[in-house]
Scaffold this motif. Sequence first.
Motif, PDB file in Angstrom:
ATOM      1  N   ALA A 105      74.883  43.165  39.920  1.00  0.00           N
ATOM      2  CA  ALA A 105      75.681  43.388  38.713  1.00  0.00           C
ATOM      3  C   ALA A 105      74.783  43.506  37.491  1.00  0.00           C
ATOM      4  O   ALA A 105      75.023  44.344  36.611  1.00  0.00           O
ATOM      5  CB  ALA A 105      76.677  42.243  38.534  1.00  0.00           C
ATOM      6  N   LEU A 106      73.720  42.683  37.439  1.00  0.00           N
ATOM      7  CA  LEU A 106      72.836  42.708  36.275  1.00  0.00           C
ATOM      8  C   LEU A 106      72.053  44.014  36.186  1.00  0.00           C
ATOM      9  O   LEU A 106      71.916  44.593  35.106  1.00  0.00           O
ATOM     10  CB  LEU A 106      71.869  41.524  36.333  1.00  0.00           C
ATOM     11  CG  LEU A 106      72.499  40.182  35.980  1.00  0.00           C
ATOM     12  CD1 LEU A 106      71.612  39.039  36.425  1.00  0.00           C
ATOM     13  CD2 LEU A 106      72.726  40.096  34.490  1.00  0.00           C
ATOM     14  N   ALA A 144      73.016  46.826  37.449  1.00  0.00           N
ATOM     15  CA  ALA A 144      74.007  47.844  37.082  1.00  0.00           C
ATOM     16  C   ALA A 144      74.233  47.848  35.578  1.00  0.00           C
ATOM     17  O   ALA A 144      74.264  48.910  34.942  1.00  0.00           O
ATOM     18  CB  ALA A 144      75.317  47.575  37.821  1.00  0.00           C
ATOM     19  N   SER A 145      74.355  46.652  34.984  1.00  0.00           N
ATOM     20  CA  SER A 145      74.580  46.555  33.542  1.00  0.00           C
ATOM     21  C   SER A 145      73.399  47.131  32.768  1.00  0.00           C
ATOM     22  O   SER A 145      73.565  47.860  31.778  1.00  0.00           O
ATOM     23  CB  SER A 145      74.816  45.091  33.181  1.00  0.00           C
ATOM     24  OG  SER A 145      74.457  44.822  31.878  1.00  0.00           O
ATOM     25  N   TYR A 159      73.546  50.857  33.008  1.00  0.00           N
ATOM     26  CA  TYR A 159      74.704  51.381  32.291  1.00  0.00           C
ATOM     27  C   TYR A 159      74.414  51.484  30.798  1.00  0.00           C
ATOM     28  O   TYR A 159      74.656  52.526  30.175  1.00  0.00           O
ATOM     29  CB  TYR A 159      75.910  50.483  32.545  1.00  0.00           C
ATOM     30  CG  TYR A 159      77.171  50.978  31.911  1.00  0.00           C
ATOM     31  CD1 TYR A 159      77.832  52.078  32.434  1.00  0.00           C
ATOM     32  CD2 TYR A 159      77.704  50.357  30.785  1.00  0.00           C
ATOM     33  CE1 TYR A 159      78.989  52.548  31.846  1.00  0.00           C
ATOM     34  CE2 TYR A 159      78.855  50.816  30.191  1.00  0.00           C
ATOM     35  CZ  TYR A 159      79.492  51.911  30.723  1.00  0.00           C
ATOM     36  OH  TYR A 159      80.626  52.381  30.149  1.00  0.00           O
ATOM     37  N   PHE A 160      73.851  50.400  30.205  1.00  0.00           N
ATOM     38  CA  PHE A 160      73.586  50.452  28.767  1.00  0.00           C
ATOM     39  C   PHE A 160      72.426  51.380  28.443  1.00  0.00           C
ATOM     40  O   PHE A 160      72.360  51.915  27.341  1.00  0.00           O
ATOM     41  CB  PHE A 160      73.354  49.030  28.228  1.00  0.00           C
ATOM     42  CG  PHE A 160      74.625  48.244  28.193  1.00  0.00           C
ATOM     43  CD1 PHE A 160      75.642  48.608  27.330  1.00  0.00           C
ATOM     44  CD2 PHE A 160      74.830  47.181  29.048  1.00  0.00           C
ATOM     45  CE1 PHE A 160      76.831  47.924  27.304  1.00  0.00           C
ATOM     46  CE2 PHE A 160      76.021  46.485  29.030  1.00  0.00           C
ATOM     47  CZ  PHE A 160      77.022  46.854  28.164  1.00  0.00           C
ATOM     48  N   ILE A 169      74.405  54.810  28.375  1.00  0.00           N
ATOM     49  CA  ILE A 169      75.287  55.164  27.253  1.00  0.00           C
ATOM     50  C   ILE A 169      74.594  55.046  25.911  1.00  0.00           C
ATOM     51  O   ILE A 169      74.972  55.721  24.969  1.00  0.00           O
ATOM     52  CB  ILE A 169      76.599  54.330  27.238  1.00  0.00           C
ATOM     53  CG1 ILE A 169      76.311  52.839  27.125  1.00  0.00           C
ATOM     54  CG2 ILE A 169      77.478  54.637  28.418  1.00  0.00           C
ATOM     55  CD1 ILE A 169      77.557  52.045  26.801  1.00  0.00           C
ATOM     56  N   SER A 189      67.967  48.311  27.884  1.00  0.00           N
ATOM     57  CA  SER A 189      68.426  46.944  27.624  1.00  0.00           C
ATOM     58  C   SER A 189      67.802  46.046  28.677  1.00  0.00           C
ATOM     59  O   SER A 189      68.155  46.117  29.848  1.00  0.00           O
ATOM     60  CB  SER A 189      69.951  46.906  27.703  1.00  0.00           C
ATOM     61  OG  SER A 189      70.399  45.600  27.873  1.00  0.00           O
ATOM     62  N   ILE A 190      66.815  45.253  28.257  1.00  0.00           N
ATOM     63  CA  ILE A 190      66.064  44.512  29.274  1.00  0.00           C
ATOM     64  C   ILE A 190      66.399  43.033  29.306  1.00  0.00           C
ATOM     65  O   ILE A 190      65.868  42.317  30.133  1.00  0.00           O
ATOM     66  CB  ILE A 190      64.539  44.669  29.077  1.00  0.00           C
ATOM     67  CG1 ILE A 190      64.199  44.555  27.615  1.00  0.00           C
ATOM     68  CG2 ILE A 190      64.046  45.947  29.689  1.00  0.00           C
ATOM     69  CD1 ILE A 190      62.732  44.545  27.340  1.00  0.00           C
ATOM     70  N   HIS A 191      67.292  42.560  28.423  1.00  0.00           N
ATOM     71  CA  HIS A 191      67.464  41.110  28.451  1.00  0.00           C
ATOM     72  C   HIS A 191      68.231  40.625  29.682  1.00  0.00           C
ATOM     73  O   HIS A 191      68.267  39.436  29.932  1.00  0.00           O
ATOM     74  CB  HIS A 191      68.054  40.562  27.153  1.00  0.00           C
ATOM     75  CG  HIS A 191      69.400  41.084  26.798  1.00  0.00           C
ATOM     76  ND1 HIS A 191      69.986  40.835  25.591  1.00  0.00           N
ATOM     77  CD2 HIS A 191      70.260  41.832  27.490  1.00  0.00           C
ATOM     78  CE1 HIS A 191      71.170  41.405  25.560  1.00  0.00           C
ATOM     79  NE2 HIS A 191      71.358  42.027  26.689  1.00  0.00           N
ATOM     80  N   GLU A 192      68.803  41.555  30.468  1.00  0.00           N
ATOM     81  CA  GLU A 192      69.388  41.139  31.740  1.00  0.00           C
ATOM     82  C   GLU A 192      68.336  40.534  32.675  1.00  0.00           C
ATOM     83  O   GLU A 192      68.658  39.702  33.515  1.00  0.00           O
ATOM     84  CB  GLU A 192      70.059  42.312  32.433  1.00  0.00           C
ATOM     85  CG  GLU A 192      71.467  42.610  31.953  1.00  0.00           C
ATOM     86  CD  GLU A 192      71.470  43.508  30.744  1.00  0.00           C
ATOM     87  OE1 GLU A 192      70.382  43.773  30.208  1.00  0.00           O
ATOM     88  OE2 GLU A 192      72.561  43.934  30.340  1.00  0.00           O
ATOM     89  N   VAL A 193      67.080  40.996  32.493  1.00  0.00           N
ATOM     90  CA  VAL A 193      65.986  40.452  33.320  1.00  0.00           C
ATOM     91  C   VAL A 193      65.924  38.933  33.189  1.00  0.00           C
ATOM     92  O   VAL A 193      65.626  38.231  34.155  1.00  0.00           O
ATOM     93  CB  VAL A 193      64.644  41.089  32.894  1.00  0.00           C
ATOM     94  CG1 VAL A 193      63.496  40.493  33.662  1.00  0.00           C
ATOM     95  CG2 VAL A 193      64.688  42.575  33.111  1.00  0.00           C
ATOM     96  N   LEU A 194      66.240  38.437  31.974  1.00  0.00           N
ATOM     97  CA  LEU A 194      66.183  36.991  31.736  1.00  0.00           C
ATOM     98  C   LEU A 194      67.086  36.228  32.696  1.00  0.00           C
ATOM     99  O   LEU A 194      66.658  35.256  33.321  1.00  0.00           O
ATOM    100  CB  LEU A 194      66.649  36.695  30.313  1.00  0.00           C
ATOM    101  CG  LEU A 194      65.607  36.583  29.220  1.00  0.00           C
ATOM    102  CD1 LEU A 194      66.291  36.199  27.935  1.00  0.00           C
ATOM    103  CD2 LEU A 194      64.595  35.529  29.588  1.00  0.00           C
ATOM    104  N   ILE A 195      68.363  36.663  32.793  1.00  0.00           N
ATOM    105  CA  ILE A 195      69.311  35.957  33.656  1.00  0.00           C
ATOM    106  C   ILE A 195      68.862  36.044  35.107  1.00  0.00           C
ATOM    107  O   ILE A 195      68.877  35.058  35.845  1.00  0.00           O
ATOM    108  CB  ILE A 195      70.737  36.518  33.509  1.00  0.00           C
ATOM    109  CG1 ILE A 195      71.254  36.242  32.105  1.00  0.00           C
ATOM    110  CG2 ILE A 195      71.675  35.878  34.515  1.00  0.00           C
ATOM    111  CD1 ILE A 195      72.688  36.599  31.930  1.00  0.00           C
TER     112      ILE A 195
END
Lengths: 135, 89, 172
Positions: A51-52, A54-55, A58-59, A62, A67-73
């Motif tokens: 999911a991360l 994919a997010s 996705y960003f 669009i 958008s790389i802060h998903e890497v954090l989670i």
Amino acid sequence: MAFWLELVISLLIVVGGCFVIVGSVGLVKLPDLMSRLHAPTKATTLGVGGALVASMLYFWGIEGKVSIHEVLITAFLFLTAPVTAHFVAKAYLHQHPEKKPELPPTGRPYGWSTYDAPPDSTAGQAGDVEAEKKD
Amino acid sequence: MIGYALTFGFFAVCLALMLNLWRLVQGPTLMDRVLAVDTMMINAIALIILYGIQQQTTLYFEAALLLAMFGFISTVAYCRFVLRGDVIE
Amino acid sequence: MADKRHKRTFWERWLPHPLMTLTLVLLWMLLLNSFTVGGLVMGLILGVVIPIITSSFWPERPPIRAYGKALSFMLLVAWDVVVANVIVARLILFHPPESLKTRWVTVPLDLKSPEAITVLAGTISMTPGTVSSDLSADGRSLLVHCLDAPDAEEAVMQMKTRYEARLKEIFP
């Protein structure tokens, strides 16, 4: 957004969803706690990971910027999942002393640390390792 | 197409949450319940991320990060309480 | 704690953990999610101040020697995590729970440093059907629970050759 990007994002979401379901089915289906522990720690991290990613894509699609802060989670979950599993297993063994005879021998002069005290707390090595595990 | 994938994703995560809830209520031992809550936290993170994609906003990212941290800290604190009878020594 | 008489150099005093500084700056930039000079300066300030404030918690630097090998080890683990997920998913979905051969195995450790043992235990927990559960009281062997291991010897050998041998090169 390009068609192939949409395809990849959709695929990631679907695969992630499948892994999330599998992890929770394992949590319900498997017979005892130690085998149940395997299901969420493995299947769910990849589910959320899908999911991360994919997010992230996705960003990127669009807004045009990464958008790389998903890497954090993702990194946080991958670091904490083994710690959680180790803690739950240790607490389970602590709560069920009747499991002690089932465990294999350590191959060392001392028993498992949940049941036996470290040989000599001033000796350093074992005490340090335990402190590392718990903190 | 992403819309259909998202619908499936929401369905999957909600089903997973229901299964976790069943284990939380049923769980024969205490640690089963702790494990169920920990898994619920991780699934809730997935739900928030998917909702962020659907709403086309990164606002919810911080909520997901906080939830990840609270899930980890609460599980560890509870296990430590069981192991030592105390959280901070 | 280090010897009090040991005279610390300038870099030991003000930049005790360069790797931690780098990690903190990177974390701060990831959290901001956009690159600005102000953000970078703030990240650098945090990256310098936090290691100095918390330096009494980690008196020594982690004994990593081979950074390239550490990176390739991380890639190997990432790949194994994906494989592990597929294997565990197949075990959960298509095998009746009674047919799984769950068992405990003991992994004798050659590694000595606590950091290396922690990394090994974490790696074992993340990879195919194994969870590290406990450590022997003297910290020299690891208790691992296997979800499906027909042959205990083989499972132990695989963990030792695949992960421990590589970690021994990274943490000498």
